[in-house]
Design an enzyme around this catalytic site. Structure first.
Site, PDB file in Angstrom:
ATOM      1  N   ASP A  22       5.017   0.378  12.190  1.00 61.82           N
ATOM      2  CA  ASP A  22       3.596  -0.210  11.667  1.00 61.82           C
ATOM      3  C   ASP A  22       3.647  -1.623  12.036  1.00 61.82           C
ATOM      4  O   ASP A  22       2.546  -2.414  11.749  1.00 61.82           O
ATOM      5  CB  ASP A  22       3.484  -0.168  10.222  1.00 61.82           C
ATOM      6  N   ILE A  48       8.745   6.695  16.956  1.00 66.95           N
ATOM      7  CA  ILE A  48       8.196   7.463  15.636  1.00 66.95           C
ATOM      8  C   ILE A  48       6.972   8.261  16.019  1.00 66.95           C
ATOM      9  O   ILE A  48       6.750   9.533  15.678  1.00 66.95           O
ATOM     10  CB  ILE A  48       8.003   6.482  14.357  1.00 66.95           C
ATOM     11  N   ARG A  90      -8.254  -0.555   4.873  1.00 75.96           N
ATOM     12  CA  ARG A  90      -7.443   0.606   4.333  1.00 75.96           C
ATOM     13  C   ARG A  90      -6.253  -0.299   4.036  1.00 75.96           C
ATOM     14  O   ARG A  90      -5.407   0.393   2.900  1.00 75.96           O
ATOM     15  CB  ARG A  90      -7.186   1.654   5.316  1.00 75.96           C
ATOM     16  N   ARG A 120      -3.969  10.295   5.103  1.00 72.67           N
ATOM     17  CA  ARG A 120      -2.920  11.322   4.975  1.00 72.67           C
ATOM     18  C   ARG A 120      -2.138  11.323   3.857  1.00 72.67           C
ATOM     19  O   ARG A 120      -1.747  12.353   3.149  1.00 72.67           O
ATOM     20  CB  ARG A 120      -2.007  11.099   6.166  1.00 72.67           C
ATOM     21  N   CYS A 169      -4.958  12.947  13.865  1.00 70.50           N
ATOM     22  CA  CYS A 169      -4.960  11.448  13.496  1.00 70.50           C
ATOM     23  C   CYS A 169      -4.944  10.555  14.789  1.00 70.50           C
ATOM     24  O   CYS A 169      -4.216  11.269  15.871  1.00 70.50           O
ATOM     25  CB  CYS A 169      -3.629  11.173  12.641  1.00 70.50           C
ATOM     26  N   ARG A 200       0.647  14.569  13.783  1.00 73.07           N
ATOM     27  CA  ARG A 200       1.357  14.308  12.437  1.00 73.07           C
ATOM     28  C   ARG A 200       1.534  15.523  11.728  1.00 73.07           C
ATOM     29  O   ARG A 200       0.687  15.736  10.484  1.00 73.07           O
ATOM     30  CB  ARG A 200       0.676  13.124  11.628  1.00 73.07           C
ATOM     31  N   PRO A 201       2.554  16.428  12.026  1.00 70.24           N
ATOM     32  CA  PRO A 201       2.845  17.709  11.249  1.00 70.24           C
ATOM     33  C   PRO A 201       3.054  17.482  10.103  1.00 70.24           C
ATOM     34  O   PRO A 201       3.604  16.221   9.649  1.00 70.24           O
ATOM     35  CB  PRO A 201       3.704  18.298  12.408  1.00 70.24           C
ATOM     36  N   ILE A 202       2.992  18.500   9.050  1.00 66.01           N
ATOM     37  CA  ILE A 202       3.704  18.604   7.689  1.00 66.01           C
ATOM     38  C   ILE A 202       4.685  19.640   7.616  1.00 66.01           C
ATOM     39  O   ILE A 202       4.915  19.945   6.509  1.00 66.01           O
ATOM     40  CB  ILE A 202       2.511  18.476   6.694  1.00 66.01           C
ATOM     41  N   ASP A 203       5.286  20.324   8.621  1.00 66.04           N
ATOM     42  CA  ASP A 203       6.199  20.982   8.611  1.00 66.04           C
ATOM     43  C   ASP A 203       7.200  21.043   7.544  1.00 66.04           C
ATOM     44  O   ASP A 203       7.738  21.630   6.888  1.00 66.04           O
ATOM     45  CB  ASP A 203       6.598  21.843   9.964  1.00 66.04           C
ATOM     46  N   LYS A 225       0.731  -1.208   0.094  1.00 70.26           N
ATOM     47  CA  LYS A 225      -0.002   0.165  -0.040  1.00 70.26           C
ATOM     48  C   LYS A 225       1.013   1.355   0.014  1.00 70.26           C
ATOM     49  O   LYS A 225       0.799   2.179  -0.707  1.00 70.26           O
ATOM     50  CB  LYS A 225      -0.846   0.015   1.166  1.00 70.26           C
ATOM     51  N   ASN A 226       1.721   1.413   1.070  1.00 68.40           N
ATOM     52  CA  ASN A 226       2.627   2.681   1.160  1.00 68.40           C
ATOM     53  C   ASN A 226       3.480   2.796  -0.168  1.00 68.40           C
ATOM     54  O   ASN A 226       3.988   3.920  -0.271  1.00 68.40           O
ATOM     55  CB  ASN A 226       3.286   2.464   2.449  1.00 68.40           C
TER      56      ASN A 226
HETATM   57  N1  EPU Z   1       7.191  14.705  11.141  1.00 65.87           N
HETATM   58  C1  EPU Z   1       7.420  15.989  11.469  1.00 65.87           C
HETATM   59  N2  EPU Z   1       7.130  16.925  10.453  1.00 65.87           N
HETATM   60  C2  EPU Z   1       6.683  16.339   9.265  1.00 65.87           C
HETATM   61  C3  EPU Z   1       6.568  15.264   8.888  1.00 65.87           C
HETATM   62  C4  EPU Z   1       6.821  14.244   9.797  1.00 65.87           C
HETATM   63  O1  EPU Z   1       7.760  16.191  12.497  1.00 65.87           O
HETATM   64  O2  EPU Z   1       6.497  17.287   8.413  1.00 65.87           O
HETATM   65  C5  EPU Z   1       7.330  13.470  12.167  1.00 65.87           C
HETATM   66  C6  EPU Z   1       6.051  12.625  12.288  1.00 65.87           C
HETATM   67  O3  EPU Z   1       5.255  13.414  13.294  1.00 65.87           O
HETATM   68  C7  EPU Z   1       6.430  11.271  12.862  1.00 65.87           C
HETATM   69  C8  EPU Z   1       7.741  11.257  12.165  1.00 65.87           C
HETATM   70  O4  EPU Z   1       8.078  12.497  11.647  1.00 65.87           O
HETATM   71  O5  EPU Z   1       6.914  11.526  14.314  1.00 65.87           O
HETATM   72  C9  EPU Z   1       7.732  10.170  10.785  1.00 65.87           C
HETATM   73  O6  EPU Z   1       6.699  10.908   9.956  1.00 65.87           O
HETATM   74  P1  EPU Z   1       6.612  10.472   8.572  1.00 65.87           P
HETATM   75  O7  EPU Z   1       6.491  11.943   7.663  1.00 65.87           O
HETATM   76  O8  EPU Z   1       8.023   9.730   8.234  1.00 65.87           O
HETATM   77  O9  EPU Z   1       5.385   9.646   8.176  1.00 65.87           O
HETATM   78  P2  EPU Z   1       4.526   9.411   7.010  1.00 65.87           P
HETATM   79  O10 EPU Z   1       5.127   9.908   5.724  1.00 65.87           O
HETATM   80  O11 EPU Z   1       3.397  10.418   7.578  1.00 65.87           O
HETATM   81  C10 EPU Z   1       4.533   7.129   6.519  1.00 65.87           C
HETATM   82  C11 EPU Z   1       3.638   5.854   6.339  1.00 65.87           C
HETATM   83  C12 EPU Z   1       3.202   5.427   7.637  1.00 65.87           C
HETATM   84  C13 EPU Z   1       4.252   5.051   8.515  1.00 65.87           C
HETATM   85  C14 EPU Z   1       5.208   6.098   8.690  1.00 65.87           C
HETATM   86  C15 EPU Z   1       6.564   5.923   9.544  1.00 65.87           C
HETATM   87  C16 EPU Z   1       2.610   6.094   4.243  1.00 65.87           C
HETATM   88  C17 EPU Z   1       1.289   6.462   3.520  1.00 65.87           C
HETATM   89  N3  EPU Z   1       2.392   6.193   5.692  1.00 65.87           N
HETATM   90  O12 EPU Z   1       3.845   7.961   7.067  1.00 65.87           O
HETATM   91  O13 EPU Z   1       2.352   4.333   7.666  1.00 65.87           O
HETATM   92  O14 EPU Z   1       3.929   4.654   9.801  1.00 65.87           O
HETATM   93  O15 EPU Z   1       5.623   6.424   7.327  1.00 65.87           O
HETATM   94  O16 EPU Z   1       7.226   4.743   8.587  1.00 65.87           O
HETATM   95  O17 EPU Z   1       3.640   5.784   3.582  1.00 65.87           O
HETATM   96  C18 EPU Z   1       0.509   3.139   8.033  1.00 65.87           C
HETATM   97  O18 EPU Z   1       0.457   2.576   6.835  1.00 65.87           O
HETATM   98  O19 EPU Z   1      -0.336   2.574   9.072  1.00 65.87           O
HETATM   99  C19 EPU Z   1       1.257   4.352   8.376  1.00 65.87           C
HETATM  100  C20 EPU Z   1       0.790   4.986   9.391  1.00 65.87           C
END
Ligand code: EPU
Length: 420
Positions: free
Chosen positions: A307, A329, A399, A92, A116, A121-124, A22-23
């Site tokens: 995960d 994480i 999902r 997300r 969530c 889960r910030p996107i900064d 999926k991811n």
């Molecule tokens: N983070 C920040 N700022 C940002 C983005 C992330 O501080 O702008 C922090 C997050 O809060 C977290 C860490 O960085 O503590 C890692 O987040 P990341 O951005 O790596 O995760 P993601 O891209 O939102 C993907 C997977 C998740 C998986 C994580 C970690 C997808 C669609 N999602 O999420 O999968 O847990 O990487 O491996 O690929 C799932 O499939 O159930 C799932 C949650």
């Protein structure tokens, strides 16, 4: 809303085939709009999240057709730049539309993904990265509005408080492949889905070096073309079925499970006393009592995946002795603990640690899935528990796990899907 009714306590035996990841598939689907040509993605699983991403592409003007596991995307009419709240709120990963739309149209309006249940889960980091490429970002009425017709390569560091960000690396890569000049991403995520996205983009004509390392070098190109690509097997799904074998003290051949993608999980399972054999593209897993407790700490790839934290917790709940799981994480990803405890587990959460004291037997109970991976953990616990477990809100599980009940029935589980 569907629920799973599980009559537990059966030793599982047989073969389960792993579906496409999926991811890994989600960013490929959206990245295909970076060209005007048709792209075909093979081994796409039938999952609610894939449907949601396909719907986003359709709203953007692309034509999407899924036949079997082959997904054909025709992006030539993709001229809309808004990913609306109704679709984005479901998943997300929709935030990937930001980088892809910037790369294609030079503008994007994507709903803010919001909160969530696995914690904030910030996107900064996504926004900082895109701004460094020259995009102008504004937040308007819950939407991220990004504009940038002349993106330029930049030196970008994506280290966050809990390691690199998978999503930010993907977004910046998609925006950078057609930007003018060279982009360096430092502290890039090394997760499998990022490796897959980089290979997919290179297949479209992009120029990305350092794939699989924390430093990605992207030399911008003027134009990308269509690509045909096969998605890797889902390592997180494979891990769930490896744990299904272990928790029922059974024996399952995980077909299409790639051991090299699961080293950290295999290492811990072996430490628990589970037998794991790499069968060249398949993985054989078998377990019998007594198993041993173990300590686990989640970490970015190639560390132990967050995960798989909740599924392995279900297993450790049945292993005599004390195991400590540290989540690094998503520090609050413990929603499944209270439900596992309702099934007789003995788990205490202190900050980002869970102290798991194994019990001789779990007992069936009505429980509720509140997120995807935690929901899978409840199903796994139900397979081992005495009597009947009813897992409600199965839509969370749908999902990310294709036909879970059918795959488990195939190895002898007594699990049934009921619709209200
Ligand atoms: N983070 C920040 N700022 C940002 C983005 C992330 O501080 O702008 C922090 C997050 O809060 C977290 C860490 O960085 O503590 C890692 O987040 P990341 O951005 O790596 O995760 P993601 O891209 O939102 C993907 C997977 C998740 C998986 C994580 C970690 C997808 C669609 N999602 O999420 O999968 O847990 O990487 O491996 O690929 C799932 O499939 O159930 C799932 C949650």
């Amino acid at each position: 809303m569907d629920k799973f009714v599980i009559k537990g306590g059966k030793r599982l035996e047989g073969e389960i085939s792993v579906s496409g990841s999926k991811n890994a598939a989600l960013p490929l689907i959206v990245a295909s709009i970076l060209s005007d040509d048709i792209s075909v993605i093979h081994n796409v699983a039938k999952l609610a999240d894939i449907d949601s991403m396909n719907q986003i592409l359709e709203v953007l003007g692309a034509k999407v057709q899924l036949s079997g596991t082959d997904l054909k995307i025709e992006p030539s009419n993709c001229d809309k730049f808004e990913a609306p709240y109704d679709l984005v709120r479901k998943m997300r990963a929709s935030v990937y539309a930001l980088g892809a739309l910037l790369g294609r149209l030079g503008r994007a309006r994507v709903s803010f993904p919001g909160g969530c249940v696995i914690g904030t889960r910030p996107i900064d980091l996504h926004l900082i990265g895109l701004e460094k490429l020259g995009a102008k970002i504004e937040i308007e009425h819950g939407y991220i509005v990004a504009t940038g017709n002349d993106l330029r390569g930049a030196d970008i560091d994506l280290m966050g408080p809990h390691g690199s960000s998978v999503g930010a690396t993907a977004n910046v890569m998609m925006a950078a492949v057609r930007a003018e000049g060279k982009t360096i991403i430092r502290n890039a995520s090394c997760e499998l889905q990022i490796v897959e996205l980089a290979r997919f983009l290179n297949g479209m004509g992009a120029n990305i070096e350092g794939i699989g390392t924390p430093v990605l070098i992207i030399n911008g190109v003027k134009k990308l073309h269509g690509v045909e690509y096969t998605v890797i097997p889902d390592q997180i799904e494979a891990a769930a079925y490896m744990i299904a074998a272990a928790i029922t003290r059974g024996s399952i051949l995980i077909k299409n499970g790639i051991a090299a993608h699961l080293e950290a999980v295999i290492d811990k399972l072996r430490g628990i006393g589970v037998e794991v054999e790499d069968k060249n593209g398949h993985i054989m897993v078998s377990a019998k009592d007594p198993l041993k407790p173990i300590d686990i700490r989640t970490a970015p790839y190639p560390g132990f995946p967050t995960d798989v934290q909740s599924p392995i917790m279900a297993l450790l709940a049945t292993v005599d002795g004390i195991s400590v799981i540290t989540e690094t994480i998503y520090l609050e990803r413990f929603m499944h603990v209270s439900e596992l405890n309702r099934m007789g587990a003995n788990i205490k959460v202190e900050g980002n640690f869970a102290v798991v004291k194994g019990v001789p037997r779990l007992s069936g109970a009505p429980v509720m899935a509140s997120e995807l991976r935690g929901g899978a953990a409840l199903v796994l616990a139900g397979l081992a528990a005495e009597n009947q477990t009813v897992v409600s809100r199965v839509y969370h599980i749908d999902r990310g796990y294709e036909h879970m009940e059918q795959k488990l029935t195939g190895v002898g589980a007594n699990i049934e899907r009921l619709s209200d």
